[in-house]
Scaffold this motif. Structure first.
Motif, PDB file in Angstrom:
ATOM      1  N   GLY A 172       0.837  -1.208   0.000  1.00 56.29           N
ATOM      2  CA  GLY A 172       0.000   0.000   0.000  1.00 56.29           C
ATOM      3  C   GLY A 172       0.871   1.256   0.000  1.00 56.29           C
ATOM      4  N   THR A 173       0.340   2.330  -0.566  1.00 56.98           N
ATOM      5  CA  THR A 173       1.058   3.609  -0.530  1.00 56.98           C
ATOM      6  C   THR A 173       0.589   4.403   0.683  1.00 56.98           C
ATOM      7  N   TYR A 174       1.475   4.621   1.618  1.00 57.75           N
ATOM      8  CA  TYR A 174       1.176   5.425   2.806  1.00 57.75           C
ATOM      9  C   TYR A 174       2.342   6.388   2.983  1.00 57.75           C
ATOM     10  N   ARG A 175       2.041   7.626   3.343  1.00 57.41           N
ATOM     11  CA  ARG A 175       3.132   8.602   3.429  1.00 57.41           C
ATOM     12  C   ARG A 175       4.102   8.224   4.562  1.00 57.41           C
ATOM     13  N   VAL A 176       5.375   8.578   4.341  1.00 59.78           N
ATOM     14  CA  VAL A 176       6.423   8.153   5.266  1.00 59.78           C
ATOM     15  C   VAL A 176       7.260   9.365   5.669  1.00 59.78           C
ATOM     16  N   LEU A 186       4.766   6.039   9.744  1.00 57.22           N
ATOM     17  CA  LEU A 186       3.902   5.543   8.667  1.00 57.22           C
ATOM     18  C   LEU A 186       2.474   5.964   8.920  1.00 57.22           C
ATOM     19  N   ASP A 187       1.903   6.798   8.064  1.00 56.82           N
ATOM     20  CA  ASP A 187       0.526   7.243   8.285  1.00 56.82           C
ATOM     21  C   ASP A 187      -0.446   6.310   7.546  1.00 56.82           C
ATOM     22  N   MET A 188      -0.894   5.276   8.243  1.00 62.32           N
ATOM     23  CA  MET A 188      -1.850   4.347   7.618  1.00 62.32           C
ATOM     24  C   MET A 188      -3.220   4.602   8.239  1.00 62.32           C
ATOM     25  N   LYS A 192      -7.346   0.921   6.098  1.00 60.53           N
ATOM     26  CA  LYS A 192      -6.407   0.570   5.024  1.00 60.53           C
ATOM     27  C   LYS A 192      -5.768  -0.780   5.381  1.00 60.53           C
ATOM     28  N   HIS A 193      -5.399  -1.507   4.350  1.00 60.04           N
ATOM     29  CA  HIS A 193      -4.999  -2.902   4.589  1.00 60.04           C
ATOM     30  C   HIS A 193      -3.728  -3.020   5.441  1.00 60.04           C
ATOM     31  N   GLY A 194      -2.769  -2.133   5.176  1.00 62.24           N
ATOM     32  CA  GLY A 194      -1.543  -2.154   5.987  1.00 62.24           C
ATOM     33  C   GLY A 194      -1.862  -1.854   7.445  1.00 62.24           C
ATOM     34  N   ILE A 226      -3.986   2.521  -4.936  1.00 62.84           N
ATOM     35  CA  ILE A 226      -5.404   2.479  -5.316  1.00 62.84           C
ATOM     36  C   ILE A 226      -6.034   1.247  -4.660  1.00 62.84           C
ATOM     37  N   GLU A 227      -7.359   1.276  -4.528  1.00 65.49           N
ATOM     38  CA  GLU A 227      -8.021   0.249  -3.722  1.00 65.49           C
ATOM     39  C   GLU A 227      -8.153  -1.080  -4.472  1.00 65.49           C
ATOM     40  N   ILE A 228      -7.173  -1.944  -4.256  1.00 65.04           N
ATOM     41  CA  ILE A 228      -7.183  -3.313  -4.778  1.00 65.04           C
ATOM     42  C   ILE A 228      -7.893  -4.154  -3.700  1.00 65.04           C
TER      43      ILE A 228
HETATM   44  C1  LIG Z   1       0.964   9.443  -3.276  1.00 60.93           C
HETATM   45  C2  LIG Z   1      -0.061   8.801  -2.379  1.00 60.93           C
HETATM   46  C3  LIG Z   1       0.004   9.006  -1.011  1.00 60.93           C
HETATM   47  C4  LIG Z   1      -0.920   8.394  -0.168  1.00 60.93           C
HETATM   48  N1  LIG Z   1      -0.809   8.571   1.177  1.00 60.93           N
HETATM   49  C5  LIG Z   1      -1.600   7.873   2.022  1.00 60.93           C
HETATM   50  C6  LIG Z   1      -1.403   7.946   3.429  1.00 60.93           C
HETATM   51  O1  LIG Z   1      -0.533   8.657   3.915  1.00 60.93           O
HETATM   52  N2  LIG Z   1      -2.200   7.199   4.227  1.00 60.93           N
HETATM   53  C7  LIG Z   1      -3.176   6.391   3.718  1.00 60.93           C
HETATM   54  O2  LIG Z   1      -3.838   5.701   4.493  1.00 60.93           O
HETATM   55  N3  LIG Z   1      -3.417   6.338   2.382  1.00 60.93           N
HETATM   56  C8  LIG Z   1      -2.640   7.039   1.521  1.00 60.93           C
HETATM   57  N4  LIG Z   1      -2.836   6.977   0.181  1.00 60.93           N
HETATM   58  C9  LIG Z   1      -3.987   6.216  -0.345  1.00 60.93           C
HETATM   59  C10 LIG Z   1      -3.719   4.737  -0.308  1.00 60.93           C
HETATM   60  O3  LIG Z   1      -2.512   4.448  -0.966  1.00 60.93           O
HETATM   61  C11 LIG Z   1      -4.829   3.944  -0.981  1.00 60.93           C
HETATM   62  O4  LIG Z   1      -6.014   4.126  -0.252  1.00 60.93           O
HETATM   63  C12 LIG Z   1      -4.511   2.463  -1.098  1.00 60.93           C
HETATM   64  O5  LIG Z   1      -5.650   1.775  -1.538  1.00 60.93           O
HETATM   65  C13 LIG Z   1      -4.028   1.869   0.211  1.00 60.93           C
HETATM   66  O6  LIG Z   1      -3.673   0.534   0.033  1.00 60.93           O
HETATM   67  P1  LIG Z   1      -4.560  -0.621   0.709  1.00 60.93           P
HETATM   68  O7  LIG Z   1      -5.907  -0.540  -0.004  1.00 60.93           O
HETATM   69  O8  LIG Z   1      -3.825  -1.871   0.377  1.00 60.93           O
HETATM   70  O9  LIG Z   1      -4.635  -0.309   2.148  1.00 60.93           O
HETATM   71  C14 LIG Z   1      -1.942   7.583  -0.700  1.00 60.93           C
HETATM   72  C15 LIG Z   1      -2.000   7.385  -2.081  1.00 60.93           C
HETATM   73  C16 LIG Z   1      -1.078   7.989  -2.909  1.00 60.93           C
HETATM   74  C17 LIG Z   1      -1.155   7.727  -4.380  1.00 60.93           C
END
Ligand SMILES: Cc1cc2nc3c(=O)[nH]c(=O)nc-3n(C[C@H](O)[C@H](O)[C@H](O)COP(=O)(O)O)c2cc1C
Length: 489
Positions: A172-176, A186-188, A192-194, A226-228
């Motif tokens: 997953g993409t989470y800001r770091v 890690l901001d999850m 979110k799945h992580g 993106i939401e997989i």
């Molecule tokens: C550049 C970028 C930054 C993102 N930052 C965050 C974040 O900090 N925290 C978060 O929960 N989702 C963030 N997202 C959205 C998640 O990546 C997105 O919801 C994704 O589906 C998460 O993966 P997961 O569905 O496997 O949990 C970000 C997406 C992008 C493209």
């Protein structure tokens, strides 16, 4: 067995960013920038660049205070040509061409994903360099925005985690955010799945293994962002897009897999209950949400990186931002598939608008088939897995309205609704502490209300609703043909 007695080896793809950069350089879609400062300048340049009509991708080198070769790439996904090449579609120069080339593909990729489990390889260029004494500040992690709480090494990144009670690997993409040389937060967001993986480890009092990929072929963060579906590994989905399995190496410390050609990888653990302050950070909807919160902190034990590593940055900001275009394209396609999968018939088109960060203002056009069809489409748009997080307004329009055209959409809202009956409100829906309105909500938890606007002509009056006062298609075509010069755009 293949002919000549050799076993057949399928090609594998190590997600090499540089192969993709060579391709977009040929397309004239890459600009190299020397001498910018990681301290606000990379962020401001990228932000202004992406507001241009045809923004190139930017590859920063000679970054102030860093050796030549320690680079940062931004704006990787913000044009139809680059996005189509990332998705291995025929290269499209126009937005319309991209949307057409993408139609139906996400559903195919999702179905095919099961057959594309990643392949473990013994080595890769990602292992060219290793830090046993981690120093994440060896890389030019930017301070992206003026009011950010710190430098962020992870924006266009992918975070790899494992479920506690199954073999499910999530990416997953989470800001770091960088805390110091060997600690990052890690901001999850909850749900979110992580985050779910983390909560299970936390409840069991266990160390939480984490790998952070801070750069690879941008297909990586496009799909991990993106939401997989829940339970599916994003590496499989990426393999389905590429029609090649992803080649991964196994992290020596955590056992978590990462692409063999990744640029920079951080590996470590969240120690039980190690949560510290995180943020604030300029977000995708265009605000610094509220104040700094807390987030799990990863103690980095190893860093791996290629020679002359490239950090993949994707800074959010007031839209249009670095990734709002690609998210609008991708989420619109996934939402379209989700509505069809949920049994909504005659979905004609759908658009997740950039003004809402491709989350907060989504519009679907349908051909109404039965009483209640419009509300069904609107509620599912608002609540399905791909769309529920921070969905604020879900609008349903008739098929004569182009959902991507805000002028037409708001004309339908203004002229085809009775506010007393055509706006449904869902209370206590899935919200976010990152919502700028969170400060004003009456809930302590990240809940928010959601509106479904039924801007279709009322079902009972489909046949007596006033006709649209606009020249018919035929009259328009005839007039354009005759008055070509006068009416040329
Ligand atoms: C550049 C970028 C930054 C993102 N930052 C965050 C974040 O900090 N925290 C978060 O929960 N989702 C963030 N997202 C959205 C998640 O990546 C997105 O919801 C994704 O589906 C998460 O993966 P997961 O569905 O496997 O949990 C970000 C997406 C992008 C493209």
């Amino acid at each position: 067995m293949a002919r000549h007695g050799r076993s057949h080896v399928s090609p594998v793809n190590p997600l090499d960013l540089r192969a993709w950069l060579a391709e977009i350089r040929k397309l004239g879609e890459l600009k190299e920038v020397a001498g910018a400062d990681w301290n606000l300048e990379l962020g401001a340049i990228s932000e202004l660049n992406v507001k241009k009509d045809s923004p190139p991708a930017l590859l920063f080198d000679d970054i102030k205070g860093y050796p030549r070769g320690f680079r940062v790439l931004t704006c990787s996904t913000s044009s139809p040509a680059r996005l189509s090449s990332i998705l291995r579609l025929p290269v499209q120069k126009t937005h319309r061409g991209l949307v057409e080339a993408l139609r139906g593909k996400p559903a195919q990729w999702q179905t095919a994903a099961a057959g594309f489990a990643p392949v473990l390889v013994s080595s890769g260029v990602v292992l060219e360099n290793m830090q046993k004494q981690p120093d994440v500040l060896a890389f030019p992690a930017p301070l992206w925005h003026e009011l950010d709480g710190g430098r962020y090494i992870g924006t266009g990144c992918s975070v790899v985690t494992r479920d506690l009670d199954s073999e499910w690997i999530n990416v997953g993409t989470y800001r770091v955010q960088v805390h110091d040389r060997s600690h990052v937060a890690l901001d999850m967001v909850p749900g979110k799945h992580g985050r779910i993986h983390y909560e299970k480890h936390k409840a069991a009092g266990k160390r939480f293994p984490v790998v952070i990929i801070a750069g690879c072929d941008p297909l990586g963060y496009l799909i991990s962002g993106i939401e997989i579906p829940f339970g599916m590994c994003e590496y499989n989905y990426m393999g389905a897009v590429l029609n090649e399995k992803i080649a991964v190496v196994k992290g020596p410390i955590t056992g978590l897999p990462f692409p063999a050609a990744a640029e920079i990888v951080l590996e470590g653990f969240v120690e039980p209950n190690d949560e510290r302050s995180e943020g604030p950070f300029g977000e995708f909807h265009g605000y610094y949400p509220g104040k700094a919160g807390t987030a799990p902190v990863v103690s980095i034990e190893r860093v791996y990186y290629r020679n002359q590593p490239i950090l993949l940055g994707s800074p959010p900001a007031k839209p249009p931002n670095d990734y709002s275009y690609s998210k609008a394209v991708m989420r619109s396609a996934l939402l379209h598939d989700a509505l069809v999968a949920a049994g909504v018939p005659d979905v004609k088109a759908l658009w997740a608008h950039e003004i809402g960060g491709a989350r907060m203002f989504n519009v679907v056009a349908i051909k109404q088939r039965y009483a209640g069809h419009a509300r069904q489409a609107g509620h599912i748009l608002s609540q399905c897995g791909v769309g529920a997080y921070m969905s604020r307004y879900s609008v349903v329009v008739d098929e004569d309205i182009d959902p991507a055209n805000l002028q037409e959409v708001m004309w339908a809202v203004a002229t085809r609704t009775d506010p007393a009956t055509d706006i449904d409100i869902i209370e206590r829906g899935l919200g976010s502490k990152n919502d700028p309105m969170f400060v004003a909500y009456r809930y302590a938890a990240p809940l928010s209300s959601k509106a479904i606007i039924d801007a279709c002509r009322p079902w009972e009056h489909l046949h007596d609703f006033p006709a649209v006062a606009e020249a018919s298609k035929e009259l328009q075509e005839k007039t354009r043909a005759k008055w070509k010069d006068l009416l040329a755009p």
